[in-house]
Design a protein around this motif. Structure first.
Motif, short mmCIF file in Angstrom:
data_model
loop_
_atom_site.label_atom_id
_atom_site.label_comp_id
_atom_site.label_asym_id
_atom_site.label_seq_id
_atom_site.Cartn_x
_atom_site.Cartn_y
_atom_site.Cartn_z
N VAL A 279 -9.77 -53.19 -21.92
CA VAL A 279 -9.60 -52.80 -20.52
C VAL A 279 -10.91 -52.24 -20.00
O VAL A 279 -11.55 -51.44 -20.69
CB VAL A 279 -8.46 -51.76 -20.36
CG1 VAL A 279 -8.45 -51.17 -18.96
CG2 VAL A 279 -7.11 -52.39 -20.69
N GLY A 280 -11.32 -52.65 -18.83
CA GLY A 280 -12.55 -52.16 -18.23
C GLY A 280 -12.34 -51.76 -16.78
O GLY A 280 -11.21 -51.49 -16.36
N SER A 436 -6.46 -49.18 -25.60
CA SER A 436 -5.48 -48.66 -26.55
C SER A 436 -4.76 -47.43 -26.01
O SER A 436 -3.70 -47.05 -26.52
CB SER A 436 -6.16 -48.33 -27.88
OG SER A 436 -7.06 -47.25 -27.75
N ILE A 437 -5.31 -46.81 -24.99
CA ILE A 437 -4.69 -45.64 -24.36
C ILE A 437 -3.77 -46.06 -23.21
O ILE A 437 -2.61 -45.67 -23.14
CB ILE A 437 -5.76 -44.67 -23.84
CG1 ILE A 437 -6.60 -44.14 -25.00
CG2 ILE A 437 -5.12 -43.51 -23.07
CD1 ILE A 437 -7.82 -43.35 -24.57
N TYR A 438 -4.29 -46.88 -22.31
CA TYR A 438 -3.55 -47.22 -21.10
C TYR A 438 -2.65 -48.43 -21.24
O TYR A 438 -1.74 -48.62 -20.44
CB TYR A 438 -4.54 -47.43 -19.94
CG TYR A 438 -5.25 -46.16 -19.52
CD1 TYR A 438 -4.61 -44.93 -19.59
CD2 TYR A 438 -6.56 -46.19 -19.07
CE1 TYR A 438 -5.25 -43.77 -19.23
CE2 TYR A 438 -7.22 -45.02 -18.69
CZ TYR A 438 -6.55 -43.82 -18.77
OH TYR A 438 -7.19 -42.65 -18.41
N CYS A 439 -2.88 -49.26 -22.26
CA CYS A 439 -2.01 -50.42 -22.52
C CYS A 439 -1.62 -50.43 -23.99
O CYS A 439 -1.82 -51.41 -24.71
CB CYS A 439 -2.72 -51.72 -22.14
SG CYS A 439 -3.04 -51.91 -20.38
N THR A 440 -1.05 -49.35 -24.43
CA THR A 440 -0.75 -49.14 -25.85
C THR A 440 0.12 -50.24 -26.43
O THR A 440 -0.10 -50.68 -27.57
CB THR A 440 -0.05 -47.78 -26.04
OG1 THR A 440 -0.92 -46.75 -25.57
CG2 THR A 440 0.27 -47.53 -27.49
N ILE A 470 1.55 -58.46 -18.45
CA ILE A 470 2.11 -57.11 -18.62
C ILE A 470 1.01 -56.06 -18.47
O ILE A 470 1.22 -55.02 -17.83
CB ILE A 470 2.79 -56.98 -20.00
CG1 ILE A 470 3.92 -57.99 -20.14
CG2 ILE A 470 3.32 -55.55 -20.20
CD1 ILE A 470 4.53 -58.04 -21.51
N MET A 471 -0.15 -56.33 -19.04
CA MET A 471 -1.26 -55.39 -18.93
C MET A 471 -1.68 -55.21 -17.47
O MET A 471 -1.92 -54.09 -17.02
CB MET A 471 -2.45 -55.87 -19.76
CG MET A 471 -2.24 -55.75 -21.26
SD MET A 471 -3.60 -56.48 -22.21
CE MET A 471 -4.96 -55.43 -21.75
N THR A 472 -1.76 -56.29 -16.74
CA THR A 472 -2.14 -56.21 -15.33
C THR A 472 -1.16 -55.35 -14.55
O THR A 472 -1.55 -54.50 -13.74
CB THR A 472 -2.21 -57.62 -14.71
OG1 THR A 472 -3.21 -58.39 -15.41
CG2 THR A 472 -2.57 -57.56 -13.24
N GLN A 473 0.12 -55.53 -14.79
CA GLN A 473 1.14 -54.74 -14.10
C GLN A 473 1.03 -53.26 -14.46
O GLN A 473 1.14 -52.38 -13.59
CB GLN A 473 2.53 -55.26 -14.47
CG GLN A 473 2.83 -56.65 -13.93
CD GLN A 473 4.15 -57.20 -14.47
OE1 GLN A 473 4.81 -56.59 -15.32
NE2 GLN A 473 4.54 -58.37 -13.97
N THR A 474 0.76 -52.98 -15.74
CA THR A 474 0.62 -51.60 -16.19
C THR A 474 -0.56 -50.92 -15.50
O THR A 474 -0.46 -49.78 -15.03
CB THR A 474 0.43 -51.55 -17.71
OG1 THR A 474 1.57 -52.12 -18.36
CG2 THR A 474 0.23 -50.12 -18.19
N LEU A 475 -1.69 -51.61 -15.44
CA LEU A 475 -2.89 -51.03 -14.83
C LEU A 475 -2.69 -50.82 -13.33
O LEU A 475 -3.18 -49.83 -12.77
CB LEU A 475 -4.08 -51.94 -15.09
CG LEU A 475 -4.47 -52.13 -16.56
CD1 LEU A 475 -5.66 -53.06 -16.69
CD2 LEU A 475 -4.76 -50.79 -17.23
N GLU A 479 -3.10 -47.22 -11.37
CA GLU A 479 -3.93 -47.06 -10.17
C GLU A 479 -3.12 -46.48 -9.03
O GLU A 479 -3.60 -45.59 -8.30
CB GLU A 479 -4.53 -48.40 -9.76
CG GLU A 479 -5.60 -48.94 -10.71
CD GLU A 479 -6.94 -48.24 -10.53
OE1 GLU A 479 -7.09 -47.43 -9.60
OE2 GLU A 479 -7.85 -48.51 -11.34
N ALA A 480 -1.90 -46.95 -8.87
CA ALA A 480 -1.04 -46.45 -7.79
C ALA A 480 -0.70 -44.99 -8.01
O ALA A 480 -0.71 -44.18 -7.07
CB ALA A 480 0.23 -47.29 -7.71
N ALA A 481 -0.41 -44.62 -9.28
CA ALA A 481 -0.09 -43.22 -9.58
C ALA A 481 -1.28 -42.32 -9.31
O ALA A 481 -1.13 -41.22 -8.76
CB ALA A 481 0.35 -43.10 -11.03
#
Length: 487
Positions: A279-280, A436-440, A470-475, A479-481
């Protein structure tokens, strides 16, 4: 020799972290108005050793108030405070860190130490109930994410006295943790897990000499910036031997070039050492899936191919058996692996995780799990929280970090300045993997190990295809939060 080394370590470690630098942090407010018992007194307290100290008003105290914070951990390295001095360098440095902070700010520090699962439940229940029981929380990085998604945390920017650009706040790490330019979690030098879970390469120097590998050549390569994965694995191939002559390699009978303290950290540490991340962030600083480029895939495939050679042995987790017994040239592992080396007969040293390419500007030693401070939105006095966390982090940088390096070397047979130099380089290069933190659930160290490295063939392309959406949705949710947008 021992006293000279300790003096050397302290002199080196009191310098700012060169590898971390001091990047601009748009979320850090270092000009907040002072809250002091002495009206108009804004003189900064200065540390005579380094000239660096928190920018707190000289008269700032809190009349003996309690500062209670919650910590959730799985090893003693997760916890910040200790009960009492016991004559052991690391324990006593932690004790002094707390005592000096309490004396400077006239507070009583109380750490509620729990297992990480229990702490996570307490943290969420406390904030959801509007309870101001905790002035701060200290949670594993990946377990702070749900707190942020639930809008339970305050961003650090604007909180009085906290300066995330100061070296005791590990600026490079905290910059990585930013979402939308804000830090909802921040790593600090007051916590040992950042150091103890840094990954380095331990080297059995006695075995190295026996197989024709000169440790001085490795040291020279590290200093020149040319220490690479291919170089290390070339040395590893020299050490690999079928000692019992049965035509196969077994854990109890043979000799290996590379073994692991925690095998599932291998692939991510190789990718991170090559300057890549799952993730970048894009040009606007927004989180984005980053593992779709050729370089990431090439590094992961290199990690896979090396893992599946006779020079490498990986069996159980949390063990240094072959290395301690003198049957492994290199041990890839956390710094805390040294706790198992007190009975080792051979001498050892270490080096940073090697680069993928000598042209890379710096080393990067992946860090598995980091404890990060959080500020629950129920905090009743942000000035108290900010001042205590700032001073505690500063004392951790001044006291605990040098003590940890000395403790890391405590079982060595031959203590020398080269070892101290290599430890310093590793810790200066310690870096998290935000994927590994944001998309565990998609790209944690363990997931990548089991879904990619342990497979019979290299299947990353197909795995990535399943995980990308799934990763895209999580990120996007993160961002929204961070922007304060909730469903």
């Amino acid at each position: 020799m021992k006293n000279a080394l300790i003096l050397f370590l302290i002199a080196v470690l009191l310098l700012p972290l060169a590898a971390c630098g001091k990047p601009a942090d748009p979320d850090a407010d270092t000009t907040a108005p002072a809250v002091s018992d002495t009206a108009g007194d804004t003189a900064e307290t200065e540390a005579p050793e380094t000239g660096l100290a928190p920018r707190l008003p000289a008269g700032l105290t809190f009349d003996g108030r309690d500062f209670t914070f919650l910590t959730g951990g799985y090893t003693t390295y997760c916890y910040v405070t200790v009960e009492e001095p016991v004559g052991e360098i690391l324990n006593d440095a932690q004790y002094d860190m707390q005592l000096r902070t309490e004396e400077r700010l006239k507070v009583k520090i109380i750490e509620d130490q729990r297992g990480y699962e229990e702490a996570n439940t307490i943290a969420e229940n406390t904030v959801s109930a509007g309870d101001a029981a905790f002035a701060a929380m200290n949670l594993l990085d990946r377990f702070s994410v749900n707190m942020m998604l639930e809008n339970y945390l305050l961003p650090f920017g604007g909180v009085e006295y906290i300066d995330l650009e100061a070296p005791w706040w590990l600026p490079a790490v905290n910059k990585e943790l930013q979402i939308g330019g804000k830090n909802f979690e921040a790593s600090s030098a007051s916590n040992l897990l950042m150091w103890s879970n840094t990954i380095g390469i331990f080297i059995n120097t006695d075995l190295a000499k026996n197989v024709g590998v000169d440790p001085d050549e490795i040291f020279a390569s590290v200093r020149e910036g040319t220490w690479t994965l291919d170089q290390m694995m070339g040395y590893a191939a020299k050490a690999s031997m079928d000692l019992d002559g049965d035509g196969k390699f077994t854990a109890k009978a043979d000799q290996f070039g590379l073994t692991f303290y925690y095998p599932s950290t291998w692939e991510t540490s190789v990718v991170r050492a090559g300057g890549m991340n799952s993730v970048g962030k894009d040009e606007n600083g927004r989180l984005t899936v980053a593992w779709g480029n050729e370089q990431y895939a090439a590094l992961l495939e290199k990690a896979y191919n090396y893992f599946h050679t006779d020079a490498v042995w990986a069996d159980v987790f949390n063990t240094t058996t072959q290395f301690v017994e003198g049957r492994s040239l290199f041990l890839h592992g956390f710094f805390r692996a040294v706790d198992q080396m007190k009975d080792m007969t051979n001498d050892y040293t270490l080096a940073p995780m090697p680069k993928a390419d000598a042209a890379q500007p710096s080393y990067e030693c992946a860090n598995y799990d980091t404890m990060t401070y959080n500020l629950p939105k129920t905090v009743s006095d942000t000035a108290l929280s900010g001042a205590v966390l700032e001073w505690l982090s500063y004392e951790g940088y001044e006291l605990v970090r040098p003590a940890y390096i000395e403790s890391t070397m405590k079982y060595k047979n031959a203590r020398d300045e080269r070892m101290a130099e290599m430890v310093q380089i590793c810790l200066d290069s310690s870096m998290i993997d935000i994927g590994s933190i944001y998309c565990t659930q998609q790209c944690s160290y363990d997931i990548m190990y089991y879904e990619v490295i342990l497979k019979n063939s290299f299947n990353f392309a197909s795995y990535r295809q399943k995980a990308d959406e799934i990763m895209t949705q999580t990120l996007e949710k993160l961002e929204a939060a961070a922007a304060g947008k909730t469903d």
